[in-house]
Design an enzyme around this catalytic site. Sequence first.
Site, PDB file in Angstrom:
ATOM      1  N   GLU A   5      -6.555  25.679   6.897  1.00  0.00           N
ATOM      2  CA  GLU A   5      -6.725  24.650   5.749  1.00  0.00           C
ATOM      3  C   GLU A   5      -5.749  23.518   5.575  1.00  0.00           C
ATOM      4  OE1 GLU A   5      -6.882  27.959   5.593  1.00  0.00           O
ATOM      5  OE2 GLU A   5      -8.848  28.651   5.233  1.00  0.00           O
TER       6      GLU A   5
ATOM      7  N   PHE B  18      -8.181  28.471  -1.515  1.00  0.00           N
ATOM      8  CA  PHE B  18      -7.694  28.109  -0.060  1.00  0.00           C
ATOM      9  C   PHE B  18      -7.694  26.406  -0.049  1.00  0.00           C
ATOM     10  CE2 PHE B  18     -10.137  31.921   1.322  1.00  0.00           C
ATOM     11  CZ  PHE B  18      -9.454  32.606   0.884  1.00  0.00           C
TER      12      PHE B  18
ATOM     13  N   HIS C  87     -16.975  27.797  -4.410  1.00  0.00           N
ATOM     14  CA  HIS C  87     -16.403  29.204  -4.896  1.00  0.00           C
ATOM     15  C   HIS C  87     -15.271  29.275  -5.678  1.00  0.00           C
ATOM     16  CE1 HIS C  87     -19.005  29.608  -1.421  1.00  0.00           C
ATOM     17  NE2 HIS C  87     -19.106  31.044  -1.577  1.00  0.00           N
TER      18      HIS C  87
HETATM   19  C1  TPP Z   1      -7.061  31.558   4.331  1.00  0.00           C
HETATM   20  C2  TPP Z   1      -8.498  31.992   4.145  1.00  0.00           C
HETATM   21  N1  TPP Z   1      -9.167  31.101   4.855  1.00  0.00           N
HETATM   22  C3  TPP Z   1     -10.533  31.399   4.797  1.00  0.00           C
HETATM   23  C4  TPP Z   1     -10.761  32.783   4.597  1.00  0.00           C
HETATM   24  C5  TPP Z   1     -12.432  33.146   4.467  1.00  0.00           C
HETATM   25  N2  TPP Z   1     -12.697  33.963   5.649  1.00  0.00           N
HETATM   26  C6  TPP Z   1     -12.850  35.329   5.635  1.00  0.00           C
HETATM   27  S1  TPP Z   1     -13.111  36.196   7.055  1.00  0.00           S
HETATM   28  C7  TPP Z   1     -13.029  34.589   7.834  1.00  0.00           C
HETATM   29  C8  TPP Z   1     -13.327  34.478   9.334  1.00  0.00           C
HETATM   30  C9  TPP Z   1     -12.256  35.502  10.003  1.00  0.00           C
HETATM   31  O1  TPP Z   1     -12.591  35.478  11.439  1.00  0.00           O
HETATM   32  P1  TPP Z   1     -11.522  36.320  12.481  1.00  0.00           P
HETATM   33  O2  TPP Z   1     -10.454  36.620  11.999  1.00  0.00           O
HETATM   34  O3  TPP Z   1     -12.168  36.331  13.679  1.00  0.00           O
HETATM   35  O4  TPP Z   1     -12.008  38.124  11.748  1.00  0.00           O
HETATM   36  P2  TPP Z   1     -13.098  39.008  12.273  1.00  0.00           P
HETATM   37  O5  TPP Z   1     -14.071  38.540  13.543  1.00  0.00           O
HETATM   38  O6  TPP Z   1     -12.242  40.229  12.765  1.00  0.00           O
HETATM   39  O7  TPP Z   1     -13.875  39.587  11.377  1.00  0.00           O
HETATM   40  C10 TPP Z   1     -12.906  33.594   7.031  1.00  0.00           C
HETATM   41  C11 TPP Z   1     -12.864  32.148   7.276  1.00  0.00           C
HETATM   42  C12 TPP Z   1     -10.036  33.707   3.995  1.00  0.00           C
HETATM   43  N3  TPP Z   1     -10.143  34.958   3.685  1.00  0.00           N
HETATM   44  N4  TPP Z   1      -8.587  33.154   4.002  1.00  0.00           N
END
Ligand code: TPP
Lengths: 270, 308
Positions: B56, B81, B107
């Site tokens: 972000e 965020f 959100h």
């Molecule tokens: C700082 C932040 N930005 C965005 C999010 C929203 N978010 C939750 S999970 C995710 C994707 C995560 O992908 P990955 O790290 O590959 O996790 P996995 O595939 O293991 O579930 C996002 C963008 C968040 N929780 N925190």
Amino acid sequence: MENDKLSAIALRVRRNIIKMVNSASSGHPGGSLSGVEIAVLLYFEIMNIPSFSDENRDKFILSKGHASPLLYAVLCEKGLFPAEELLSFRRLSSRLQGHPDMKKLPGVEMTTGSLGLGIGAAVGMALSAKSDGKPNRIYCLCGDGEIQEGTVWEAAMAASHYKLDNFTLIIDNNGLQIDGDVAKVMSPYPIDEKLRAFGFEVVTAENGNCFDCLREAIGKLNDKNGKPKAIVAKTVKGKGVSFMENNASWHGTAPNEEQTRQALKELGEN
Amino acid sequence: MAEKIATREAYGNALKALGEKNEKIVVLDADLSGSTKTAVFAKAFPERFFDCGIAEANMTSMAAGMAACGKIPFISTFAVFGTGRNYDVIRSSICYPKLNVKLAMTHAGLTVGEDGATHQSLEDIALMNALPNMTVIVPADAMQAEGAVFAAAEIEGPVYLRFSRAKTPVIYPEGHRFIPGKADIIKDGKDAAIFACGVMVSKAMEAAAALSNEGIEAAVINISTIKPLDRQTVITYARKCGRVVTAEEHSVFGGLNSVISQCLSEEYPVKVKAVAVKDVFGQSGKADELMEYYALTAGEIVKAVKSF
Ligand SMILES: Cc1ncc(C[n+]2csc(CCOP(=O)(O)OP(=O)(O)O)c2C)c(N)n1
Ligand SMILES: [Mg+2]
């Protein structure tokens, strides 16, 4: 621990992940399922946790906090709370918050949920242990999308700068994030070479959903060389439920009743 | 008030319509394009959409750079965020140089629901209000959300747009003209003035209807632009009604209650009662349950009006 015992735990963990997310009608099944073998091996074989209040215990930090169902299901297997409590997941006043909350649920080592922050806290814990001459080892699980956050690399730099060989980073390299393939959204590759350039000792687990493979990878790491450790574990997002596997749309979607029945059937429960 | 649409839904559609009119519009997202609805724009204009991954702060920096090159970037992620993780970037690289970046965050607030405290932004209005050169807009419904997107593109400089995840009642009719900086008197009244923003506007309308049944005529004023504040309308209604209540899905610190209290303390000191989140973090739960639990309901507004 023998593989068949670990596998039995992993299977129960997977079923509970599905049940929790279904019961809450929200939550993150995909990334919870990909990390099951990693978390089960750590908690039941690798980490030394005489009790969750022991000052010298090893610690696991779930930096990818959205995989909270995985953490809760494993902590439940460790006997931290009864299985019935799992179904309070994401409900008002529950200890099992949508993202792990260390104040609400003792046994959760760090509050996470905002990606890219858990790893820095984990490095702080490793530094704290090191400077106090304590034996704690700190294990941190990051998502392969999560490592797009700059703070992850700030933490990595610090881990190496302070020679934190008591710190192990595991990347759940399931290849997917919310918007699709990590390689297409914002490529973090090559992950191993980047970490090596940051001063880590790095091994790759070609199958991060296999206990032997993970064990072998961890076994290659040399404990006392002044370098932080990293395991790039190649996993399958949604592992164990055919229709969730390798499918980004199951990142943060709860299965309905029919899908839950189907998933539990595939996981050997009827 | 039968129809319910999430303001983020309206944002996605408006963004696409705006993109058709204005080639300078570019859109950046941080791995949440399905949730923030920027995917609607991405589909229509793939060459003007940039997924920045889960980064972000860098997304915000890149937007500053693109704005410095004459583009009009709209950047989106979850409000928590998109105002917190990148605060210094917003401050130093966007607001200080007054660059033309639109921070359109979704959100916001407790209505995020089950994700819990880490995802429920209750401080974002405070953070954005404190920045010089920033315009802060909290649309009350889908119609206003659409209007606010077009209005933001016309404003030269940074704009914060706050959208919700949950479906909320549509208050305004089709063709409603959103005017930034202007408070909207939804219902007139003489006994109390309820200043509300965002999802609390429809609850304020409910409260006013209930009060009216008891013979208390409360005015409902939608403060969709929190900064710059329509001070004249605020002062006029405080004078006219005497009793002032504010209602917002935000912390009691630094948001609507703060700006109204500050304005009135200078111009017309009266008691101001707050319906807001009282210096605590949220938690997991269904959106409606949380609004009850943290006392953000029509009933609480009624109570506040009667508490003078
Ligand atoms: C700082 C932040 N930005 C965005 C999010 C929203 N978010 C939750 S999970 C995710 C994707 C995560 O992908 P990955 O790290 O590959 O996790 P996995 O595939 O293991 O579930 C996002 C963008 C968040 N929780 N925190
Ligand atoms: Mg991933």
